[in-house]
Design a protein around this motif. Structure first.
Motif, mmCIF file in Angstrom:
data_model
loop_
_atom_site.group_PDB
_atom_site.id
_atom_site.type_symbol
_atom_site.label_atom_id
_atom_site.label_comp_id
_atom_site.label_asym_id
_atom_site.label_seq_id
_atom_site.Cartn_x
_atom_site.Cartn_y
_atom_site.Cartn_z
ATOM 1 N N LEU A 131 3.954 -12.797 -44.369
ATOM 2 C CA LEU A 131 5.413 -12.685 -44.260
ATOM 3 C C LEU A 131 5.923 -11.237 -44.553
ATOM 4 C CD1 LEU A 131 7.946 -14.056 -43.197
ATOM 5 C CD2 LEU A 131 8.140 -15.116 -45.596
ATOM 6 N N ARG A 132 5.292 -10.601 -45.533
ATOM 7 C CA ARG A 132 5.717 -9.349 -45.937
ATOM 8 C C ARG A 132 5.727 -8.299 -44.845
ATOM 9 N NH1 ARG A 132 1.341 -10.712 -48.752
ATOM 10 N NH2 ARG A 132 -0.613 -9.523 -48.296
ATOM 11 N N GLU A 133 4.939 -8.612 -43.975
ATOM 12 C CA GLU A 133 4.373 -7.532 -42.925
ATOM 13 C C GLU A 133 5.712 -7.778 -41.907
ATOM 14 O OE1 GLU A 133 0.714 -7.515 -41.391
ATOM 15 O OE2 GLU A 133 -0.431 -7.240 -43.272
ATOM 16 N N HIS A 134 6.189 -8.798 -41.797
ATOM 17 C CA HIS A 134 7.331 -9.048 -40.675
ATOM 18 C C HIS A 134 8.700 -9.601 -41.417
ATOM 19 C CE1 HIS A 134 6.155 -13.308 -39.826
ATOM 20 N NE2 HIS A 134 5.142 -12.955 -40.411
ATOM 21 N N PRO A 135 9.199 -9.038 -42.465
ATOM 22 C CA PRO A 135 10.413 -9.548 -43.108
ATOM 23 C C PRO A 135 11.777 -9.765 -42.165
ATOM 24 C CG PRO A 135 10.041 -7.211 -43.858
ATOM 25 C CD PRO A 135 8.907 -7.782 -43.023
ATOM 26 N N ASP A 136 11.583 -9.120 -40.956
ATOM 27 C CA ASP A 136 12.793 -9.182 -40.232
ATOM 28 C C ASP A 136 13.063 -10.479 -39.523
ATOM 29 O OD1 ASP A 136 13.266 -6.504 -40.691
ATOM 30 O OD2 ASP A 136 12.643 -5.724 -38.737
ATOM 31 N N ASP A 137 11.767 -11.348 -39.666
ATOM 32 C CA ASP A 137 11.761 -12.844 -39.086
ATOM 33 C C ASP A 137 12.370 -13.567 -40.066
ATOM 34 O OD1 ASP A 137 10.693 -12.307 -36.526
ATOM 35 O OD2 ASP A 137 8.616 -12.210 -37.414
ATOM 36 N N ILE A 138 12.586 -13.222 -41.379
ATOM 37 C CA ILE A 138 13.281 -14.311 -42.222
ATOM 38 C C ILE A 138 14.463 -14.896 -41.839
ATOM 39 C CG2 ILE A 138 14.227 -14.409 -44.576
ATOM 40 C CD1 ILE A 138 11.822 -12.765 -45.273
ATOM 41 N N ALA A 175 8.476 -10.586 -51.847
ATOM 42 C CA ALA A 175 7.155 -10.361 -51.486
ATOM 43 C C ALA A 175 6.587 -11.774 -50.642
ATOM 44 C CB ALA A 175 6.309 -9.815 -52.298
ATOM 45 N N TRP A 176 7.240 -12.860 -51.149
ATOM 46 C CA TRP A 176 6.438 -14.130 -50.533
ATOM 47 C C TRP A 176 5.175 -14.224 -50.724
ATOM 48 C CZ3 TRP A 176 10.531 -17.537 -50.356
ATOM 49 C CH2 TRP A 176 11.565 -17.064 -49.994
ATOM 50 N N PRO A 177 4.570 -14.365 -51.581
ATOM 51 C CA PRO A 177 3.119 -14.536 -51.949
ATOM 52 C C PRO A 177 2.828 -15.731 -51.182
ATOM 53 C CG PRO A 177 4.189 -14.806 -54.005
ATOM 54 C CD PRO A 177 5.310 -14.147 -53.191
ATOM 55 N N GLY A 178 3.465 -17.082 -51.075
ATOM 56 C CA GLY A 178 3.231 -17.957 -50.374
ATOM 57 C C GLY A 178 3.423 -17.958 -49.031
ATOM 58 N N ALA A 196 2.785 -10.979 -60.673
ATOM 59 C CA ALA A 196 3.282 -10.470 -62.191
ATOM 60 C C ALA A 196 2.507 -9.558 -63.127
ATOM 61 C CB ALA A 196 3.777 -11.698 -62.850
ATOM 62 N N TYR A 197 1.040 -10.136 -62.816
ATOM 63 C CA TYR A 197 0.067 -9.252 -63.755
ATOM 64 C C TYR A 197 0.153 -7.743 -63.288
ATOM 65 C CZ TYR A 197 -4.089 -8.109 -66.092
ATOM 66 O OH TYR A 197 -5.164 -7.596 -66.957
ATOM 67 N N VAL A 198 0.085 -7.828 -62.090
ATOM 68 C CA VAL A 198 -0.158 -6.319 -61.340
ATOM 69 C C VAL A 198 1.247 -5.497 -61.452
ATOM 70 C CG1 VAL A 198 -0.551 -4.895 -59.421
ATOM 71 C CG2 VAL A 198 -1.871 -7.180 -59.624
ATOM 72 N N GLN A 199 2.080 -6.026 -61.456
ATOM 73 C CA GLN A 199 3.564 -5.526 -61.621
ATOM 74 C C GLN A 199 3.569 -4.879 -62.993
ATOM 75 O OE1 GLN A 199 6.509 -4.997 -59.323
ATOM 76 N NE2 GLN A 199 6.090 -3.190 -60.902
ATOM 77 N N GLN A 200 3.134 -5.727 -64.083
ATOM 78 C CA GLN A 200 3.185 -5.308 -65.460
ATOM 79 C C GLN A 200 2.182 -4.452 -65.911
ATOM 80 O OE1 GLN A 200 3.593 -8.636 -68.176
ATOM 81 N NE2 GLN A 200 4.338 -9.872 -66.535
ATOM 82 N N LEU A 235 -7.754 -3.315 -56.836
ATOM 83 C CA LEU A 235 -6.333 -3.217 -57.368
ATOM 84 C C LEU A 235 -5.404 -2.883 -56.368
ATOM 85 C CD1 LEU A 235 -4.179 -2.953 -59.584
ATOM 86 C CD2 LEU A 235 -4.931 -1.098 -60.388
ATOM 87 N N TYR A 236 -6.091 -1.899 -55.401
ATOM 88 C CA TYR A 236 -5.140 -1.101 -54.186
ATOM 89 C C TYR A 236 -4.878 -2.495 -53.348
ATOM 90 C CZ TYR A 236 -5.347 3.819 -54.744
ATOM 91 O OH TYR A 236 -5.211 5.277 -55.343
ATOM 92 N N LYS A 237 -5.779 -3.350 -53.199
ATOM 93 C CA LYS A 237 -5.628 -4.379 -52.284
ATOM 94 C C LYS A 237 -4.265 -5.296 -52.775
ATOM 95 C CE LYS A 237 -8.851 -7.097 -50.452
ATOM 96 N NZ LYS A 237 -9.860 -7.847 -50.146
ATOM 97 N N LEU A 238 -4.491 -5.492 -53.957
ATOM 98 C CA LEU A 238 -3.344 -6.350 -54.580
ATOM 99 C C LEU A 238 -2.132 -5.562 -54.596
ATOM 100 C CD1 LEU A 238 -5.124 -7.622 -57.892
ATOM 101 C CD2 LEU A 238 -4.500 -8.811 -55.849
ATOM 102 N N LEU A 239 -2.066 -4.254 -54.637
ATOM 103 C CA LEU A 239 -0.702 -3.608 -54.524
ATOM 104 C C LEU A 239 -0.211 -3.743 -53.133
ATOM 105 C CD1 LEU A 239 -1.565 -0.218 -56.565
ATOM 106 C CD2 LEU A 239 -0.088 -1.925 -57.299
ATOM 107 N N ASP A 240 -1.220 -3.696 -52.171
ATOM 108 C CA ASP A 240 -0.660 -3.549 -50.811
ATOM 109 C C ASP A 240 -0.146 -4.982 -50.475
ATOM 110 O OD1 ASP A 240 -0.349 -1.935 -48.232
ATOM 111 O OD2 ASP A 240 -1.981 -3.777 -47.483
ATOM 112 N N ARG A 241 -0.974 -6.121 -50.977
ATOM 113 C CA ARG A 241 -0.442 -7.437 -50.657
ATOM 114 C C ARG A 241 0.850 -7.851 -51.173
ATOM 115 N NH1 ARG A 241 -4.645 -11.859 -52.940
ATOM 116 N NH2 ARG A 241 -6.004 -10.754 -51.339
ATOM 117 N N TYR A 242 1.289 -7.085 -52.449
ATOM 118 C CA TYR A 242 2.633 -7.665 -52.765
ATOM 119 C C TYR A 242 3.440 -6.685 -52.886
ATOM 120 C CZ TYR A 242 -0.373 -11.515 -54.517
ATOM 121 O OH TYR A 242 -1.207 -12.809 -54.590
#
Length: 438
Positions: A301-308, A338-341, A396-400, A423-430
């Motif tokens: 969903l983070r790749e198309h937030p305009d659909d929210i 970011a909608w992880p779910g 939360a972990y990566v942000q901190q 780590l880069y993948k997690l940064l991109d994901r969230y």
């Protein structure tokens, strides 16, 4: 709008995907080149790779290219002879501009191109129960409809909560098998000792407790479609039997002697990268090639937030009673999360807000608290809540972590004891900006 309509916009409005030129500079395939717009781009000796080589020192699925906001990510997929840049073996690296890469005895030159390929999009803002008006989702809808018109095996990929089961249902409902049965098997929800009986059936007395003959899922789906969810969870011991069904279109019950002909279309789904699973020996390569005849990727969903806003309206329309009013400020807050779910999490948030007559608020911190002994919501399915907890914890972990290391990626990876590429993948994901920690 008609659900059978596809459209290509005028050139100036048409969505595009950047192409990457791959050229063989040295090796048995010297001179071969291609401009590729697929996502991701897999390179290896398998015919299923977007760029296929004949060099025997190159693995079946050797490496993968994907576009990220950090540049083009080149990843080795557990190859035998490694992936090298400047004579250094790499597991994963982000590059910009022209790059020479060596796979086995083959040297490639990879060049991101300024030209881009047009993407076919659908005119619809929904297909089946999938909803979205963004170019991202309309491109998904166009590909989905094209796949529905064939009888090919389809692999649906995407993160948890992106709607993979809904996509499988839409493919079936738009296909010539729409009037046939649809049988769904969740390979991740069944105990290993029951999956074989569920898929292939059993004869009476085949094992303790088999008091009657039971047809398997493939038999029950004959003439229609079988959807195997979480196919990456299928035990290795059962993968040859599934491969046999795909190759011979015959099933054999546990304890049975005679093969049973089955006429089914197979759709599978996974939130794993099966190419990586193949490379580490957790999934059979020959089965992967059979399942991934064509692939449909559902974006997070983070790749198309305009659909929210459209999704919120859709979910509100499904609820009984009076629809609550959601302000523009609240919609903007929902868009910035970011909608992880993914879409499933958004739906749960809207339903909870309507039930409690309050403004919808993502509960980003609550699943993390649950891991420390907090209460769980037993009204939410186990797997869904578990994935939500993991995603919230990761975010939360990566942000901190980024804040604590002032955005220093190398220091953050060392502190967390994880690979820098992961780590880069997690940064991109969230959608976490490492520069924000500086």
């Amino acid at each position: 709008m008609s659900t059978g309509t596809r459209v290509l916009l005028d050139k100036k409005d048409r969505p595009t995907v950047q192409q990457i030129r791959v050229e063989v500079r040295r090796g048995p395939d010297k001179g071969k080149d291609a401009d590729l717009g697929d996502e991701p781009i897999r390179i290896g000796t398998s015919p299923g790779c977007q760029f296929s080589l004949t060099d025997p020192t190159v693995s079946g699925i050797h490496a993968e290219l994907s576009r990220t906001r950090h540049g083009v990510l080149i990843r080795d997929l557990g190859s035998t002879n490694g992936t090298f840049i400047d004579d250094r073996r790499v597991q994963g690296v982000f590059v910009e501009g022209q790059t020479n890469v060596r796979l086995g005895n083959t040297e490639l030159r990879m060049t991101p191109l300024s030209k881009a390929s047009p993407v076919e999009i659908a005119a619809d803002d929904r297909v089946g129960e999938l909803v979205g008006s963004s170019m991202t989702m309309r491109a998904v809808f166009a590909r989905l409809k094209r796949l529905a018109a064939s009888d090919s095996t389809v692999l649906v990929t995407g993160e948890t909560g992106t709607g993979k089961e809904l996509a499988a249902g839409a493919i079936r409902d738009l296909s010539k098998r729409r009037s046939g049965p649809l049988v769904v098997v969740d390979c991740g929800a069944l105990p290993a000792n029951l999956i074989e009986s569920e898929l292939f059936g059993h004869e009476r007395g085949a094992f303790t407790g088999a008091e009657r003959t039971r047809p398997g899922a493939f038999e029950r789906a004959s003439g229609g479609t079988i959807f195997l969810d979480e196919i990456g969870e299928l035990p290795l011991t059962l993968q040859p039997a599934l491969l046999g069904i795909l190759e011979r279109r015959e099933s054999r019950r546990v304890g049975g002697q005679q093969p049973i002909a089955v006429d089914v279309r197979v759709i599978t789904a996974t939130n794993r990268n099966l190419a990586e699973e193949v490379s580490r020996g957790a999934f059979r390569a020959d089965l992967y090639y059979r399942l991934a005849v064509v692939e449909l990727r559902l974006p997070p969903l983070r790749e198309h937030p305009d659909d929210i806003p459209l999704l919120v309206e859709h979910f509100l329309g499904q609820l009984p009673g009076e629809r609550p009013t959601i302000s523009a400020a609240t919609l903007e807050q929902l868009r910035s999360y970011a909608w992880p779910g993914n879409v499933r999490e958004l739906k749960n948030v809207i339903e909870r807000a309507a039930l409690l007559a309050e403004a919808p608020q993502p509960r980003a911190s609550e699943p993390v608290a649950a891991t420390a002994g907090g209460s769980a919501d037993i009204e939410v399915p186990f797997k869904e809540q578990k994935n939500s907890v993991v995603a919230a914890f990761e975010r939360a972990y990566v942000q901190q972590l980024i804040t604590a290391t002032s955005g220093n990626i190398a220091a953050a990876a060392r502190k967390a004891r994880i690979d820098r590429m992961y780590l880069y993948k997690l940064l991109d994901r969230y959608q976490i900006d490492p520069n924000a920690g500086r």
